[in-house]
Every structure is written in C-alpha cells, then in structure tokens.
Write a protein that holds these residues in place. Structure first.
Motif, PDB file in Angstrom:
ATOM      1  N   MET A   1       0.839  -1.188   0.000  1.00 19.44           N
ATOM      2  CA  MET A   1       0.000   0.000   0.000  1.00 19.44           C
ATOM      3  C   MET A   1       0.878   1.245   0.000  1.00 19.44           C
ATOM      4  SD  MET A   1      -3.066   0.872   2.564  1.00 19.44           S
ATOM      5  CE  MET A   1      -2.792   2.294   3.547  1.00 19.44           C
ATOM      6  N   SER A   2       0.596   2.147  -0.902  1.00 20.13           N
ATOM      7  CA  SER A   2       1.373   3.370  -1.036  1.00 20.13           C
ATOM      8  C   SER A   2       0.790   4.461  -0.139  1.00 20.13           C
ATOM      9  CB  SER A   2       1.339   3.819  -2.490  1.00 20.13           C
ATOM     10  OG  SER A   2       2.211   4.894  -2.691  1.00 20.13           O
ATOM     11  N   SER A   3       1.636   5.409   0.209  1.00 20.09           N
ATOM     12  CA  SER A   3       1.201   6.582   0.974  1.00 20.09           C
ATOM     13  C   SER A   3       1.939   7.791   0.419  1.00 20.09           C
ATOM     14  CB  SER A   3       1.517   6.409   2.458  1.00 20.09           C
ATOM     15  OG  SER A   3       2.913   6.472   2.667  1.00 20.09           O
ATOM     16  N   LEU A   4       1.433   8.964   0.721  1.00 18.13           N
ATOM     17  CA  LEU A   4       2.089  10.175   0.246  1.00 18.13           C
ATOM     18  C   LEU A   4       3.528  10.240   0.742  1.00 18.13           C
ATOM     19  CD1 LEU A   4       2.122  12.870  -1.220  1.00 18.13           C
ATOM     20  CD2 LEU A   4       1.135  13.921   0.827  1.00 18.13           C
ATOM     21  N   ALA A   5       3.754   9.898   1.999  1.00  9.49           N
ATOM     22  CA  ALA A   5       5.115   9.943   2.548  1.00  9.49           C
ATOM     23  C   ALA A   5       6.046   9.028   1.763  1.00  9.49           C
ATOM     24  CB  ALA A   5       5.101   9.550   4.024  1.00  9.49           C
ATOM     25  N   TYR A   6       5.592   7.823   1.480  1.00  7.78           N
ATOM     26  CA  TYR A   6       6.426   6.888   0.720  1.00  7.78           C
ATOM     27  C   TYR A   6       6.617   7.384  -0.712  1.00  7.78           C
ATOM     28  CZ  TYR A   6       8.188   2.757  -1.577  1.00  7.78           C
ATOM     29  OH  TYR A   6       8.966   1.902  -2.314  1.00  7.78           O
ATOM     30  N   ASP A   7       5.551   7.858  -1.339  1.00  8.89           N
ATOM     31  CA  ASP A   7       5.656   8.356  -2.718  1.00  8.89           C
ATOM     32  C   ASP A   7       6.631   9.528  -2.812  1.00  8.89           C
ATOM     33  OD1 ASP A   7       3.835   6.442  -3.545  1.00  8.89           O
ATOM     34  OD2 ASP A   7       2.125   7.823  -3.551  1.00  8.89           O
ATOM     35  N   LEU A   8       6.614  10.410  -1.818  1.00  6.85           N
ATOM     36  CA  LEU A   8       7.564  11.528  -1.810  1.00  6.85           C
ATOM     37  C   LEU A   8       8.998  11.022  -1.630  1.00  6.85           C
ATOM     38  CD1 LEU A   8       5.567  14.189   0.214  1.00  6.85           C
ATOM     39  CD2 LEU A   8       6.127  14.256  -2.231  1.00  6.85           C
ATOM     40  N   HIS A   9       9.168  10.019  -0.788  1.00  8.21           N
ATOM     41  CA  HIS A   9      10.490   9.416  -0.597  1.00  8.21           C
ATOM     42  C   HIS A   9      11.011   8.850  -1.917  1.00  8.21           C
ATOM     43  CE1 HIS A   9      13.704   6.921   0.974  1.00  8.21           C
ATOM     44  NE2 HIS A   9      13.129   5.881   0.405  1.00  8.21           N
ATOM     45  N   VAL A  10      10.167   8.118  -2.629  1.00 10.90           N
ATOM     46  CA  VAL A  10      10.557   7.535  -3.919  1.00 10.90           C
ATOM     47  C   VAL A  10      10.875   8.646  -4.923  1.00 10.90           C
ATOM     48  CG1 VAL A  10       9.737   6.147  -5.874  1.00 10.90           C
ATOM     49  CG2 VAL A  10       9.314   5.383  -3.524  1.00 10.90           C
ATOM     50  N   LEU A  11      10.077   9.721  -4.915  1.00 11.40           N
ATOM     51  CA  LEU A  11      10.328  10.851  -5.808  1.00 11.40           C
ATOM     52  C   LEU A  11      11.696  11.470  -5.535  1.00 11.40           C
ATOM     53  CD1 LEU A  11       9.537  12.994  -7.916  1.00 11.40           C
ATOM     54  CD2 LEU A  11       8.363  14.224  -6.061  1.00 11.40           C
ATOM     55  N   VAL A  12      12.009  11.702  -4.273  1.00  7.01           N
ATOM     56  CA  VAL A  12      13.294  12.312  -3.918  1.00  7.01           C
ATOM     57  C   VAL A  12      14.448  11.411  -4.359  1.00  7.01           C
ATOM     58  CG1 VAL A  12      14.772  12.989  -1.976  1.00  7.01           C
ATOM     59  CG2 VAL A  12      12.399  13.759  -2.077  1.00  7.01           C
ATOM     60  N   ARG A  13      14.326  10.111  -4.139  1.00  8.17           N
ATOM     61  CA  ARG A  13      15.368   9.179  -4.599  1.00  8.17           C
ATOM     62  C   ARG A  13      15.518   9.228  -6.110  1.00  8.17           C
ATOM     63  NH1 ARG A  13      13.694   3.778  -2.792  1.00  8.17           N
ATOM     64  NH2 ARG A  13      15.096   3.193  -4.436  1.00  8.17           N
ATOM     65  N   SER A  14      14.408   9.290  -6.820  1.00  7.79           N
ATOM     66  CA  SER A  14      14.453   9.366  -8.283  1.00  7.79           C
ATOM     67  C   SER A  14      15.080  10.680  -8.745  1.00  7.79           C
ATOM     68  CB  SER A  14      13.049   9.223  -8.877  1.00  7.79           C
ATOM     69  OG  SER A  14      12.532   7.951  -8.621  1.00  7.79           O
ATOM     70  N   LEU A  15      14.724  11.771  -8.087  1.00 11.98           N
ATOM     71  CA  LEU A  15      15.320  13.068  -8.417  1.00 11.98           C
ATOM     72  C   LEU A  15      16.828  13.050  -8.178  1.00 11.98           C
ATOM     73  CD1 LEU A  15      12.648  15.481  -6.929  1.00 11.98           C
ATOM     74  CD2 LEU A  15      13.267  15.292  -9.351  1.00 11.98           C
ATOM     75  N   ASP A  16      17.250  12.469  -7.063  1.00 10.17           N
ATOM     76  CA  ASP A  16      18.675  12.389  -6.751  1.00 10.17           C
ATOM     77  C   ASP A  16      19.426  11.588  -7.811  1.00 10.17           C
ATOM     78  OD1 ASP A  16      18.192  13.858  -4.469  1.00 10.17           O
ATOM     79  OD2 ASP A  16      18.524  12.199  -3.073  1.00 10.17           O
ATOM     80  N   ARG A  17      18.877  10.421  -8.190  1.00  8.62           N
ATOM     81  CA  ARG A  17      19.538   9.590  -9.214  1.00  8.62           C
ATOM     82  C   ARG A  17      19.577  10.306 -10.558  1.00  8.62           C
ATOM     83  NH1 ARG A  17      16.561   5.408  -6.751  1.00  8.62           N
ATOM     84  NH2 ARG A  17      15.035   5.479  -8.443  1.00  8.62           N
ATOM     85  N   SER A  18      18.488  10.961 -10.898  1.00  2.51           N
ATOM     86  CA  SER A  18      18.429  11.690 -12.162  1.00  2.51           C
ATOM     87  C   SER A  18      19.434  12.849 -12.164  1.00  2.51           C
ATOM     88  CB  SER A  18      17.012  12.220 -12.388  1.00  2.51           C
ATOM     89  OG  SER A  18      16.932  12.909 -13.608  1.00  2.51           O
TER      90      SER A  18
END
Length: 138
Positions: A1-18
């Motif tokens: 189950m996804s949550s906003l907190a987790y989705d933001l965490h994944v976004l930040v990781r993706s932004l960092d890698r990008s």
C-alpha cells in the motif's frame, strides 16, 4: 500500500539519481553540486555551516570542500586567529560551473514537470510551501 510519505520518498530518490546522471557531464556528483549551491548562496560559509546545511558530518563536508578546491571550484581559506576554522568561497570557475550546471539541471527538471502537464513554477511554489509548513511544525 502506497502513501504520500512513501511516494515523496521515492520521488526524492528518483530526483537524486536523475540529478547524478544529468550532472555527470559537468564533472559533478549531486552531493558536490549541492555543496556548490550552498556555498554560492552564502559567501564566507564555514565548513561546519556547510556540514549542517548538507546534513553531513564535518569530516564529510571537509572532504567535499577539499575535492571542490582541488578541482579549482572552491577556495578554502583558514582564517587567522580562529583555530581550525575555514571559510569557503566559490572561485570564478566555480561560479561559472554552478551557473551552467544549475541552468541545465533546472531546465531538464522543468521539462519533466511540463511533460506531465504541470507548471514548474506552480509546483515549485507548492513544494516550498509544504517544506515551510513541515519545518514550522517540527
């Protein structure tokens, strides 16, 4: 189950890698880029202040500053009479690199945001508002 907190965490990781990939042509890692941004925003920053701003230990910030200085992008100046205190300042080539890398990274991320039908300026304002709200409540 996804949550906003987790989705933001994944976004930040993706932004960092990008950002790592997008900054590589400039000879920068994302961590070193962030250090240049912080120093560029605050002339005569100390290594301790850099460490706090980046959420790093002082030895890590010292190694980052040394690497940036070795590359010619940062001046690290020991201040007389202050013990081990060192002031940090971008060199002219550091300013130039920061300007070019920031423009490229910003344009790339703006394009990504536009590709999903969103306005980058509006999203940035919302992110700043969210950040301020979280910082106020901590």
């Amino acid at each position: 189950m996804s949550s906003l907190a987790y989705d933001l965490h994944v976004l930040v990781r993706s932004l960092d890698r990008s950002a790592e990939v997008r900054l590589a042509p400039f000879g920068l890692t994302y961590a070193r880029y962030l250090a240049l941004v912080v120093v560029g925003d605050h002339d005569d920053l100390t290594q301790r202040e850099l460490a706090v701003a980046l959420g790093q230990s002082e030895p890590t910030a010292s190694r980052t500053a040394a690497a940036l200085a070795d590359a010619g992008w940062l001046n690290v100046v020991r201040t007389p009479g202050t013990g081990n205190r060192r002031m940090l300042r971008l060199t002219p080539s550091g300013h130039d690199l920061l300007d070019r890398a920031s423009a490229s990274l910003g344009n790339d991320f703006d394009d990504v945001v536009r590709s999903i039908g969103q306005d980058p300026d509006h999203l940035a304002a919302q992110v700043r508002r969210l950040t301020a709200t979280l910082e106020e409540s901590s």
